[in-house]
Design an enzyme around this catalytic site. Structure first.
Site, mmCIF file in Angstrom:
data_model
loop_
_atom_site.group_PDB
_atom_site.id
_atom_site.type_symbol
_atom_site.label_atom_id
_atom_site.label_comp_id
_atom_site.label_asym_id
_atom_site.label_seq_id
_atom_site.Cartn_x
_atom_site.Cartn_y
_atom_site.Cartn_z
ATOM 1 C CB CYS A 2 -0.848 0.022 1.312
ATOM 2 S SG CYS A 2 -1.681 -1.385 1.373
ATOM 3 N NE ARG A 27 4.492 1.554 -1.404
ATOM 4 C CZ ARG A 27 5.684 0.956 -0.862
ATOM 5 N NH1 ARG A 27 6.525 1.084 -1.728
ATOM 6 N NH2 ARG A 27 5.706 0.504 0.266
ATOM 7 C CD1 TRP A 73 -2.801 -5.503 -4.236
ATOM 8 C CD2 TRP A 73 -1.352 -6.163 -2.568
ATOM 9 N NE1 TRP A 73 -2.357 -6.785 -4.661
ATOM 10 C CE2 TRP A 73 -1.467 -7.027 -3.753
ATOM 11 C CE3 TRP A 73 -0.531 -6.444 -1.723
ATOM 12 C CZ2 TRP A 73 -0.818 -8.384 -3.607
ATOM 13 C CZ3 TRP A 73 0.028 -7.644 -1.572
ATOM 14 C CH2 TRP A 73 -0.249 -8.571 -2.396
ATOM 15 C CG ASN A 100 1.671 1.241 3.771
ATOM 16 O OD1 ASN A 100 0.472 1.382 3.311
ATOM 17 N ND2 ASN A 100 2.557 2.092 3.113
ATOM 18 N N GLY A 101 1.235 -2.600 5.710
ATOM 19 C CA GLY A 101 1.918 -4.030 6.250
ATOM 20 C C GLY A 101 0.723 -4.720 6.751
ATOM 21 C CD GLU A 488 11.430 -12.096 -15.223
ATOM 22 O OE1 GLU A 488 11.027 -10.991 -15.150
ATOM 23 O OE2 GLU A 488 10.973 -12.767 -14.374
ATOM 24 C CE LYS A 492 8.660 -8.825 -15.972
ATOM 25 N NZ LYS A 492 8.450 -10.004 -14.887
ATOM 26 C CD GLU A 495 4.843 -10.298 -13.095
ATOM 27 O OE1 GLU A 495 5.085 -10.146 -12.232
ATOM 28 O OE2 GLU A 495 5.811 -10.036 -14.030
ATOM 29 C CG HIS A 511 11.490 -36.220 -18.558
ATOM 30 N ND1 HIS A 511 11.522 -37.497 -18.359
ATOM 31 C CD2 HIS A 511 12.583 -35.828 -18.871
ATOM 32 C CE1 HIS A 511 12.638 -37.939 -18.629
ATOM 33 N NE2 HIS A 511 13.342 -36.805 -19.319
ATOM 34 C CE LYS A 610 8.372 -2.512 -9.422
ATOM 35 N NZ LYS A 610 8.726 -3.300 -10.605
#
Length: 615
Positions: A2, A27, A73, A100-101, A488, A492, A495, A511, A610
Site C-alpha cells: 500500500c 503499490r 492493496w 501499510n503492512g 521470466e 511476464k 502477470e 517427461h 509492486k
C-alpha cells in the site's frame, strides 16, 4: 503493497496528497482514501483507482492543511469502501489511521478491544491500530505517547500515520519493517512510503529507521526511537537530497510505464556498469571496502530472492559456477525462511530485491544470519532500503524508479550486477586471466548497444502478439542459463496478459509437458547459438511432431530456419555469457504487446502490487 502520504502544511494539501497517491498507485490500487483534520476529522473513501478519489474530492471541494491519504492493496478484507483507509476510532478521543503492512497479532488485539467496548466496522487489521491508539488515549491524552505505547504491542511489519481530532496541528507517523520517510518542504512537513510521492514539493528527505516515531508540525518535527522493550531515545536522522527527479517518475511520451522502462534498459544498464565501463580491470571495492577480505573467505554462495529477482539469481548460479568455479544455491526466500538448511559459515548470502523492502527476502536474510552465516551482500535498486542497511556488502543497481508492476529494467540491471560479482569472485579465485577480464569488460562495454539492437525487434514481436492474444495457454522453453529467462518470459506474460504460461527446461518436455502440446498451445523457445543449441533443436522437433506451433527467438548465427509452424525472430550474434540479458528484451516486449492486444491494465495488473512488504 500500500501507499501512504501525509502532510502538515501552511497551504491546502489535498492536491499534494492526491498527486502523491497517484505516484504511489503502483503499490496498491484497489481502493483509496483521504482524511483531513480541520478541528474535525473528515474523510473520503472509494473503491477503485486514485482518479475516482480525486474526482470525489473535487466534487466535494475537499480542502485542508493537515491530512493523511492511502492507496490500498487488499490483504485483510476484500476491496470495499468500508475496508478502505483511513480508519477512524471513537468519538472522544477520535483518531484517524492509515497503515501499510500486516499486524500479525491483530486477532488477539481485536478480541481484547471488543471486550472493552470497541466496535469494528471493517475486516482489516488496520482498524485494530486505530482502536488500540484510542484506548491508550483514554489513559493518557497525548497522541505521541499513545502511539509509542501502541507500537510496543503491535507485532508485524508496518508503517502508520495517525491524526487526532482534538489536536489538528500535528501528525504522528511510525515505521517498523515497512518503508516510510519524511519530506522537508518550504510550506510544511510531509510523509510518504516512497520519495517519488514527495518530489512535487521537496527533494529534502529523512528516511526513518526501524522503531522510529515522528511528530510532524508546521514548524518542525521530532523523532523518537521506541523499542519493544520500552526504551526510548530522541534521535537525529540525516537529511538527504533525493537524486530522483520529477521526470524520472513521469511517463513522458510513452503509453505505459512498462513500455518506458523496457526502452530505458540500455541507459540504466550503462549507468549500473558505469564504474567498470571506463576501467581496465574490475575491483572488489565495487561491493564495499570490506569486500575483498570477505570474498577471499567465500567458498560458496547462497542467493535469496523472490519472483523476478529469483530468476536473476538462477541465471547467476550458472555464471558463478561456470566462470568463478564457486558452488551456488538459489532459494525462494519465502520457502527458505521456513526450513532447516545445512549451514556453511564460509557461505556468502546474497539477497536480491528491487525495492529492498521485500518482506520474505528480508526475513530469509535475518534467518540465514541466525543460523550462523557470517557475511551478506545486498543487490538492490534503493539506496535507503532495509536490505542495504542489513547487509555487510552492497551493490546498488541504477535502474531508477520502476513504476510498472511487472519488473523489467530492475531485472536486467540485477543481471548486470551479478555478472560483476561473478567476474570479481573469478578474479580473486584465480579463474579469470587478464586477457579474459579484458574481453569480458569489452563485452560489458558493448552491452548497452546490444540491448538497443534487441529493442529493434519490436515490430516483429507486435505481429506475434496479434496471434497470441486469443490463446489461453503458452509454453516457454530454454536450456542452460536461458532456462531462467524462459521462466521470466512466462512470468511476464501471465502477470500482465493473464494468459496461463509455464516455462520448462527444454529437455524436460518428454517427461510430461509434451502432453499439453497441440495446435492451440504456442511454444516460445529461446535459441542462442551456444553449446546446447543442437539439443534444443531436437526438443523443438518434438514440438513440431505433435502439431505444436513454435515461436523462436534465435541468435543471428543459430541456423534455425523458418518453416510451416516455425516462426523466427533473429537477434544479434551470440553474446556469450551475456546472452541471457539480451534475450530478456524480446520476451518483455512480447508480454507487453499481448497485453495491449487483450486490453488489460499493463502497469497495474489485477491482484498484484509492486512492493511486497507483507508475507
Amino acid at each position: 503493497m500500500c501507499g501512504i502520504v501525509g502532510a502538515v502544511a501552511k497551504t491546502n494539501i489535498v492536491p499534494t496528497l492526491i498527486e502523491g497517491l497517484r505516484r504511489l498507485e503502483y503499490r496498491g490500487y484497489d481502493s483509496a482514501g483521504i482524511a483531513l483534520n480541520n478541528g474535525r476529522l473528515h474523510r473520503l473513501r472509494t473503491t477503485g483507482r486514485v482518479a475516482e478519489l480525486s474526482k470525489l474530492a473535487d466534487e466535494q471541494h475537499f480542502t485542508g492543511d493537515v491530512g493523511i491519504a492511502h492507496t490500498r492493496w487488499a490483504t485483510h478484507g476484500a476491496p470495499s469502501e468500508r475496508n478502505a483507509h483511513p480508519h477512524f476510532s471513537g468519538e472522544t478521543p477520535k483518531v484517524a489511521v492509515v497503515h501499510n503492512g500486516i499486524i500479525e497479532n491483530h486477532e488477539v488485539l481485536r478480541q481484547r478491544l471488543q471486550k472493552t467496548g470497541f466496535e469494528f466496522s471493517s475486516e482489516t487489521d488496520t482498524e485494530v491500530i486505530a482502536h488500540l491508539i484510542s484506548s491508550h488515549l483514554r489513559e493518557n491524552p497525548d497522541l505521541f505517547e499513545a502511539v509509542c505505547r501502541s507500537v510496543g504491542e503491535l507485532r508485524g511489519a508496518y508503517a502508520i500515520a495517525v491524526m487526532e481530532e482534538a489536536r489538528p496541528e500535528r501528525l504522528i507517523v511510525c515505521r517498523n519493517g515497512a518503508p516510510l520517510l519524511l519530506g522537508l518542504g518550504e510550506n510544511g512537513i510531509y510523509a510518504a512510503s516512497d520519495a517519488s510521492a514527495l518530489l512535487q514539493v521537496t527533494r529534502r528527505m529523512i528516511y526513518l529507521e526501524e522503531g522510529d516515531v515522528a511528530e510532524l508540525r508546521q514548524d518542525g518535527y521530532r523523532i523518537v526511537n521506541c523499542r519493544y522493550d520500552g526504551a526510548r531515545a530522541e534521535v537525529a536522522r540525516a537529511v538527504q537530497e533525493s537524486e530522483l527527479t520529477n521526470e524520472a517518475v513521469e511517463m513522458g511520451p510513452y503509453a505505459h510505464f512498462m513500455q518506458k522502462e523496457i526502452f530505458e534498459q540500455p541507459g540504466v544498464v550503462a549507468n549500473t556498469l558505469e564504474m567498470v565501463l571506463n576501467a581496465q580491470s574490475i575491483s572488489p571495492r565495487l561491493f564495499g571496502t570490506e569486500a575483498e577480505n570477505i570474498f577471499k573467505n567465500t567458498r560458496s554462495i547462497l542467493i535469496l530472492a523472490c519472483g523476478t529477482s529469483y530468476h536473476a539469481g538462477v541465471v547467476a548460479r550458472y555464471w558463478l559456477e561456470t566462470v568463478a568455479g564457486i558452488p551456488c544455491n538459489v532459494e525462494i526466500a519465502s520457502e527458505y525462511r521456513y526450513r532447516n538448511p545445512a549451514v556453511g559459515a564460509d557461505t556468502l548470502i546474497v539477497g536480491i530485491s528491487q525495492s529492498g523492502e521485500t518482506a520474505d527476502t528480508l526475513a530469509a536474510l535475518s534467518y540465514a544470519k541466525s543460523l550462523g552465516h557470517r557475511y551478506s551482500l545486498g543487490i538492490c535498486n534503493v539506496a535507503e532500503s532495509a536490505l542495504v542497511r542489513q547487509t555487510d556488502l552492497r551493490f546498488l543497481t541504477r535502474a531508477g524508479p520502476e513504476i510498472g508492476v511487472a519488473s523489467t529494467k530492475a531485472f536486467t540491471t540485477q543481471l548486470a550486477a551479478l555478472m560483476l560479482l561473478t567476474m570479481t569472485l573469478a578474479k580473486l579465485n584465480g579463474k579469470l586471466s587478464g586477457e579474459s577480464e579484458r574481453q569480458m569488460i569489452a563485452a560489458l562495454r558493448h552491452l548497452p548497444v546490444a540491448l538497443q539492437h534487441s529493442l529493434q525487434v519490436e515490430p516483429q514481436v507486435k505481429a506475434w502478439a496479434e496471434r497470441f492474444a486469443e490463446k489461453r495457454h503458452a509454453l516457454f522453453l530454454g536450456r542452460g542459463m536461458h532456462y531462467p529467462i524462459a521462466l521470466e518470459g512466462a512470468l511476464k506474460l501471465k502477470e500482465i496478459s493473464y494468459i496461463h504460461a509455464e516455462a520448462y527446461a527444454a529437455g524436460e518436455l518428454k517427461h510430461g509437458p509434451l502432453a499439453l502440446v497441440d495446435k492451440d498451445m504456442p511454444v516460445v523457445a529461446i535459441a542462442p547459438n551456444d553449446a546446447l543449441l543442437e539439443k534444443l533443436k531436437s526438443n523443438l522437433q518434438e514440438v513440431r511432431a505433435r502439431g505444436g506451433e513454435l515461436y523462436v527467438f534465435a541468435d543471428a548465427d543459430s541456423h534455425i530456419q523458418e518453416s510451416e509452424g516455425v516462426h523466427i525472430i533473429r537477434l544479434a550474434e551470440h553474446a556469450g555469457m551475456l546472452s541471457p540479458i539480451l534475450h530478456t528484451i524480446p520476451l518483455q516486449l512480447l508480454a507487453y504487446h499481448v497485453a495491449l492486444q487483450k486490453g488489460t491494465d499493463v502497469d497495474k495488473p489485477r491482484n498484484l502490487a509492486k512492493s511486497v512488504t507483507v508475507e
